[in-house]
Structures are given as C-alpha cells and as structure tokens.
Design an enzyme around this catalytic site. Sequence first.
Site, short mmCIF file in Angstrom:
data_model
loop_
_atom_site.label_atom_id
_atom_site.label_comp_id
_atom_site.label_asym_id
_atom_site.label_seq_id
_atom_site.Cartn_x
_atom_site.Cartn_y
_atom_site.Cartn_z
N SER A 1 -4.56 2.89 4.24
CA SER A 1 -4.71 2.23 3.09
C SER A 1 -4.75 0.68 3.14
O SER A 1 -5.64 0.13 2.64
CB SER A 1 -3.63 2.62 1.99
OG SER A 1 -3.72 2.03 0.87
N TYR B 1 6.37 8.35 -1.72
CA TYR B 1 5.12 8.54 -2.27
C TYR B 1 4.53 9.93 -2.33
O TYR B 1 4.15 10.52 -3.31
CB TYR B 1 4.17 7.64 -1.43
CG TYR B 1 2.64 7.77 -1.77
CD1 TYR B 1 2.05 6.65 -2.46
CD2 TYR B 1 2.05 8.72 -1.45
CE1 TYR B 1 0.52 6.85 -3.16
CE2 TYR B 1 0.54 8.84 -1.80
CZ TYR B 1 -0.07 7.86 -2.50
OH TYR B 1 -1.48 8.03 -2.93
N MET C 1 -8.48 1.72 -6.51
CA MET C 1 -7.88 3.05 -6.50
C MET C 1 -8.82 3.70 -5.51
O MET C 1 -9.74 4.18 -5.94
CB MET C 1 -7.98 3.29 -7.84
CG MET C 1 -7.03 2.82 -8.93
SD MET C 1 -5.43 3.54 -8.43
CE MET C 1 -4.45 2.34 -9.37
N THR D 1 1.51 -0.23 -7.27
CA THR D 1 0.89 0.16 -8.70
C THR D 1 1.11 1.20 -9.35
O THR D 1 1.33 1.47 -10.71
CB THR D 1 -0.77 -0.13 -8.64
OG1 THR D 1 -0.99 -1.12 -7.48
CG2 THR D 1 -1.23 -0.28 -9.66
N TRP D 2 1.27 2.48 -8.60
CA TRP D 2 1.54 3.64 -9.12
C TRP D 2 3.21 3.68 -9.92
O TRP D 2 3.31 4.04 -11.29
CB TRP D 2 1.38 4.82 -8.31
CG TRP D 2 1.59 6.19 -8.60
CD1 TRP D 2 1.64 6.87 -9.66
CD2 TRP D 2 1.85 7.47 -7.66
NE1 TRP D 2 1.71 8.19 -9.75
CE2 TRP D 2 1.82 8.55 -8.61
CE3 TRP D 2 1.60 7.42 -6.40
CZ2 TRP D 2 1.56 9.79 -8.01
CZ3 TRP D 2 1.80 8.68 -5.62
CH2 TRP D 2 1.92 9.79 -6.69
N SER E 1 -1.55 9.86 -13.25
CA SER E 1 -2.29 10.50 -12.26
C SER E 1 -3.23 9.80 -11.72
O SER E 1 -3.73 8.62 -12.28
CB SER E 1 -3.01 11.76 -12.90
OG SER E 1 -4.12 11.32 -13.77
N PHE E 2 -3.49 9.77 -10.57
CA PHE E 2 -4.77 8.96 -9.65
C PHE E 2 -5.85 9.00 -10.52
O PHE E 2 -6.44 7.66 -10.77
CB PHE E 2 -4.77 9.59 -8.31
CG PHE E 2 -5.89 8.82 -7.79
CD1 PHE E 2 -5.50 7.71 -7.11
CD2 PHE E 2 -7.23 9.36 -7.54
CE1 PHE E 2 -6.53 6.57 -6.46
CE2 PHE E 2 -8.04 8.54 -6.88
CZ PHE E 2 -7.74 7.27 -6.31
N GLY F 1 2.25 2.46 -2.72
CA GLY F 1 2.23 3.14 -4.42
C GLY F 1 2.78 2.02 -5.18
O GLY F 1 3.40 2.55 -6.21
N THR G 1 8.61 -7.05 -5.49
CA THR G 1 8.31 -7.52 -4.35
C THR G 1 7.81 -6.74 -3.23
O THR G 1 8.13 -5.52 -3.35
CB THR G 1 9.72 -8.42 -3.81
OG1 THR G 1 9.58 -9.28 -2.72
CG2 THR G 1 10.74 -7.03 -3.63
N HIS G 2 7.22 -7.39 -1.98
CA HIS G 2 6.97 -6.61 -0.95
C HIS G 2 7.99 -7.10 0.24
O HIS G 2 7.80 -6.84 1.45
CB HIS G 2 5.67 -6.72 -0.47
CG HIS G 2 4.54 -6.29 -1.30
ND1 HIS G 2 4.75 -4.90 -1.63
CD2 HIS G 2 3.24 -6.55 -1.44
CE1 HIS G 2 3.52 -4.85 -2.21
NE2 HIS G 2 2.65 -5.66 -2.21
N LYS H 1 0.82 -1.19 -0.05
CA LYS H 1 0.07 -0.01 -0.08
C LYS H 1 0.76 1.28 -0.07
O LYS H 1 0.40 2.44 0.45
CB LYS H 1 -0.95 0.14 1.23
CG LYS H 1 -1.88 -1.28 1.33
CD LYS H 1 -2.25 -1.81 0.15
CE LYS H 1 -3.54 -0.84 -0.71
NZ LYS H 1 -3.64 -1.63 -1.99
P1 A3P Z 1 -5.05 4.71 -1.03
O1 A3P Z 1 -5.56 3.43 -0.35
O2 A3P Z 1 -4.60 5.69 0.16
O3 A3P Z 1 -6.01 5.31 -1.99
P2 A3P Z 1 -0.31 -0.33 -3.66
O4 A3P Z 1 -0.40 0.00 -5.09
O5 A3P Z 1 1.13 -0.33 -2.89
O6 A3P Z 1 -1.19 -1.37 -3.30
O7 A3P Z 1 -0.90 1.14 -3.04
C1 A3P Z 1 -2.07 1.45 -3.24
C2 A3P Z 1 -2.33 2.82 -2.65
O8 A3P Z 1 -1.78 3.90 -3.81
C3 A3P Z 1 -3.51 3.22 -2.69
O9 A3P Z 1 -3.66 4.36 -1.50
C4 A3P Z 1 -3.91 4.01 -3.99
O10 A3P Z 1 -5.00 4.47 -4.26
C5 A3P Z 1 -2.60 4.45 -4.19
N1 A3P Z 1 -2.37 5.04 -5.63
C6 A3P Z 1 -2.55 4.21 -6.78
N2 A3P Z 1 -2.04 4.83 -7.79
C7 A3P Z 1 -1.82 6.14 -7.60
C8 A3P Z 1 -1.61 7.51 -8.31
N3 A3P Z 1 -1.60 7.31 -9.66
N4 A3P Z 1 -1.60 8.61 -7.44
C9 A3P Z 1 -1.60 8.46 -6.21
N5 A3P Z 1 -1.74 7.50 -5.57
C10 A3P Z 1 -1.96 6.31 -6.23
#
Ligand code: A3P
Length: 289
Positions: free
Chosen positions: A132, A187, A250, A46-47, A222-223, A44, A101-102, A42
């Site tokens: 999160s 992040y 998301m 995926t970001w 972007s989110f 970031g 990896t985590h 959690k």
């Molecule tokens: P929130 O639950 O606070 O919204 P992971 O990918 O490590 O599981 O992390 C997920 C977190 O990253 C979620 O946080 C998600 O919304 C946030 N996230 C994913 N893509 C993002 C983006 N482009 N910009 C900002 N936050 C993002």
Amino acid sequence: GRQLQLREVEGILLQAATVDNWSEIQNFEAKPDDLLICTYPKSGTTWIQEIVDMIEQNGDVEKCQRAIIQHRHPFIEWAQPSQTSGVEKANIMPSPRILRTHLPTQLLPPSFWENNCKFLYVARNAKDCMVSYYHFQRMNQMLPDPGTWEEYFETFINGKVAWGSWYDHVKGWWEIKDRYQILFLFYEDIKRDPKHEIQKVMQFMGKNLGETVLDKIVQETSFEKMKENPMTNRSTVPKSILDQSISPFMRKGTVGDWKNHFTVAQNERFDEIYRQKMEGTSINFCMEL
Ligand code: A3P
C-alpha cells in the site's frame, strides 16, 4: 522525478517541513480528554477516522460530512510552509479533541503521556502495508518516488521511509499498550468483523449506540462506500499533490494483496527478516483472510 528530501529526527525519516517545525510539535500541549488516532502510514488511518467520526456523530452521515469539513482530526506533525500547521489547528479546536499522528512512541510529544490521553492504534500486517505504501508513494507527490518494486522492497525493510521502520513502530506501540489507555486494533480484524471492532471503538470512546446505528456505521464505513464518498476518497485534493490517475487513494482495501506483488524469493527473504526484527514480541498478524 521529484526532488524531495526526507530528514531524520533521532534516526527516523520525516518530511522536511515537519522537521523544520519540530520544536512546535514536541511542545504540543495535549489535554486529558484528547483521543489520539495513531497508525503507521497505510494501515487504515482514513478508515478508523471515518469509524470514529461516525460513532461520534451517532451514525449521522450528514453531520459526519460536516464535521470532516470543519476539522478532520488535526494531524499533529503536519507542517507545510505558509500553511496552518497541525499543532495550530489542534490548538484552536474545541475539546474533546480527536487528533491523529503517524509518529512512533519515542517521537510523540511528551504531553500526551503526561496527560494520560486515550490512544487508538491500528496496525496492519507488514506485507500489505508495504504494498500500500509503495503505491501511495507512486501517487503522492509530497513523498519521494519509490523507484521500482524491487528497490522499494529494500527501502521498506530497512525502514528508510517516512515515519521510519514498520517493525519498530508496531513493536513500540504494542509494548506499551497495557501501560496507557491504548485500544490496539488490527486492520485485518476490522475487515473480518467490522461490527465487533467498531463496537470496541464505541466502548473505548464511552459511547453507547444501538444495533441499528452500529449496522449503519458498518455499511457507511465499507471500502465501497468510502471509495465513492468525496469526503473520504481524497478526490478534492489537487492532482499536483495526490495523482489518483497513477493509483487511487482508495486502492483495493483488502487483506493479502501482497500475494500479487511479492515473488516467492522476496517472500522467503521477507519472512526471514521479519522473524529477526520481530523476535521476542508477542504480536501476531493475520496475512490473509
Ligand atoms: P490499499 O492501498 O491496500 O488499498 P491510510 O488511510 O492509513 O493511508 O491507509 C490506506 C489503506 O487503507 C489503503 O489500502 C486503503 O484502500 C485502505 N482503506 C481505506 N478505507 C478502507 C475501508 N473502508 N476498508 C478497507 N480498507 C480501507
């Protein structure tokens, strides 16, 4: 409720199937040109994956979508009965590989260190990370039910969650960052100045993209864009695994959402425990923008 068990490896809780597959994971053979994306859950993941893919594909959205379908950065410790494991996926992937990896440093397959691989670590402040993770455990049927927020608060600060303690994870990666090829990102920095941080990732990956492409990557990662994108919002994952009617994958994507969850008393307690657990480290987090 969910009858899910996490199991320990060297005191770190992991998904049971991962523990069952532990020797395959530990014997994973990294290659010198591997890039490993490392995060505590959690933070970031995926970001940064999307940022890395967009850089690799020179900002070409369609190529990036196709790359995701073919091989979305094999997750080294992924294992589920009768499914292709993360190690198996990585083994058949062409080089240069980007993996994910985590795992905390002490549980990483040793060949990553032996091959002096590149590591891209993203850290997120503990309070937002906890919030999160709480919502993620509510919706993710593959992880234990988090219980109430009050209960989860204790679980998280005691590190009794999958992939272990946030404090130890972040400290572990921070302490070795100058000894290996580690790009350590936050992040909150990516949120505040995405272009600047994306540029750092680009340089770390040995790429050189122009301003126009960089601006496009900023927009596409972007989110808002990623929430709409079926390749990144996990809408293709069945509800029996991720139930997005409980909480969207998301979810909010902001810095400081912890203020909507922590009571004043919890916040004071958290700060005190944080000071104890993080004593002696130089790492500094931004908790609000
Ligand atoms: P929130 O639950 O606070 O919204 P992971 O990918 O490590 O599981 O992390 C997920 C977190 O990253 C979620 O946080 C998600 O919304 C946030 N996230 C994913 N893509 C993002 C983006 N482009 N910009 C900002 N936050 C993002």
